[in-house]
Design an enzyme around this catalytic site. Structure first.
Site, mmCIF file in Angstrom:
data_model
loop_
_atom_site.group_PDB
_atom_site.id
_atom_site.type_symbol
_atom_site.label_atom_id
_atom_site.label_comp_id
_atom_site.label_asym_id
_atom_site.label_seq_id
_atom_site.Cartn_x
_atom_site.Cartn_y
_atom_site.Cartn_z
ATOM 1 N N CYS A 12 0.620 -1.468 -0.305
ATOM 2 C CA CYS A 12 0.239 -0.205 0.390
ATOM 3 C C CYS A 12 1.085 1.211 0.197
ATOM 4 O O CYS A 12 1.687 1.254 0.550
ATOM 5 C CB CYS A 12 -1.005 0.070 1.400
ATOM 6 S SG CYS A 12 -2.320 1.858 1.776
ATOM 7 N N PHE A 13 0.605 1.976 -1.119
ATOM 8 C CA PHE A 13 1.944 3.615 -1.556
ATOM 9 C C PHE A 13 1.087 4.194 0.493
ATOM 10 O O PHE A 13 2.527 5.094 -0.196
ATOM 11 C CB PHE A 13 2.153 3.897 -2.418
ATOM 12 C CG PHE A 13 0.011 3.988 -3.259
ATOM 13 C CD1 PHE A 13 -1.026 4.319 -1.906
ATOM 14 C CD2 PHE A 13 0.182 3.790 -4.566
ATOM 15 C CE1 PHE A 13 -2.483 5.342 -2.862
ATOM 16 C CE2 PHE A 13 -1.058 4.622 -4.721
ATOM 17 C CZ PHE A 13 -2.081 5.023 -3.729
#
Length: 152
Positions: A12-13
């Site tokens: 997840c960025f």
């Protein structure tokens, strides 16, 4: 001030961006999509899992304060590079582990980090030439998401 850029995909960025932005020598970060081939991907497109894109963090850094090697080492500290398309309990293709290298020198450094960590045959991290891909900036609400939403 001299800056270089590098792109990492490690789940997840939001969390990846937060982690890299905390490093001394990192001047700025942004989140986006990289590794696919369709034009102008959106979060909703990438979520479907059929675009080839990964959630990616662009890291702008000062190489006089932090090296590419140190960034690669940190990349392996903050996620499980031995899992395919998975981080934590989330198993989705946009969470695949990717390092987009800038040039042959960076590729060599990345491989030396793998050797040092003893990861060579264990990692599922994909190594791609960034010059073959376009980095698409994610929607504004994703930028600095953890800071904006005070999830620290």
């Amino acid at each position: 001030m001299y800056k270089r850029q590098v792109y990492f995909s490690a789940g997840c960025f939001w969390g990846v961006e937060e982690a890299f932005s905390s490093l001394d020598g990192v001047k700025d970060t942004s989140v986006g999509y990289m590794g696919g081939f369709s034009k102008n991907p959106t979060y909703n497109n990438v979520l479907k899992g059929n675009t080839g894109y990964a959630e990616t963090v662009e890291v702008l850094y000062n190489p006089k304060k932090i090296s590419y090697k140190e960034l690669c080492q940190f990349f392996f500290k903050i996620h499980d590079a031995k899992s395919l398309n998975k981080q934590g309990v989330d198993k989705v293709t946009q969470y695949k582990s990717i390092v987009f290298y800038n040039n042959k020198r960076d590729k060599k450094i990345y491989n030396s980090v793998l050797d040092t960590l003893g990861y060579k045959k264990k990692v599922k991290t994909i190594l791609l030439d960034k010059n073959d891909y376009i980095y698409y900036l994610a929607e504004n609400y994703h930028q600095k998401y953890i800071n904006k939403n005070q999830f620290k």
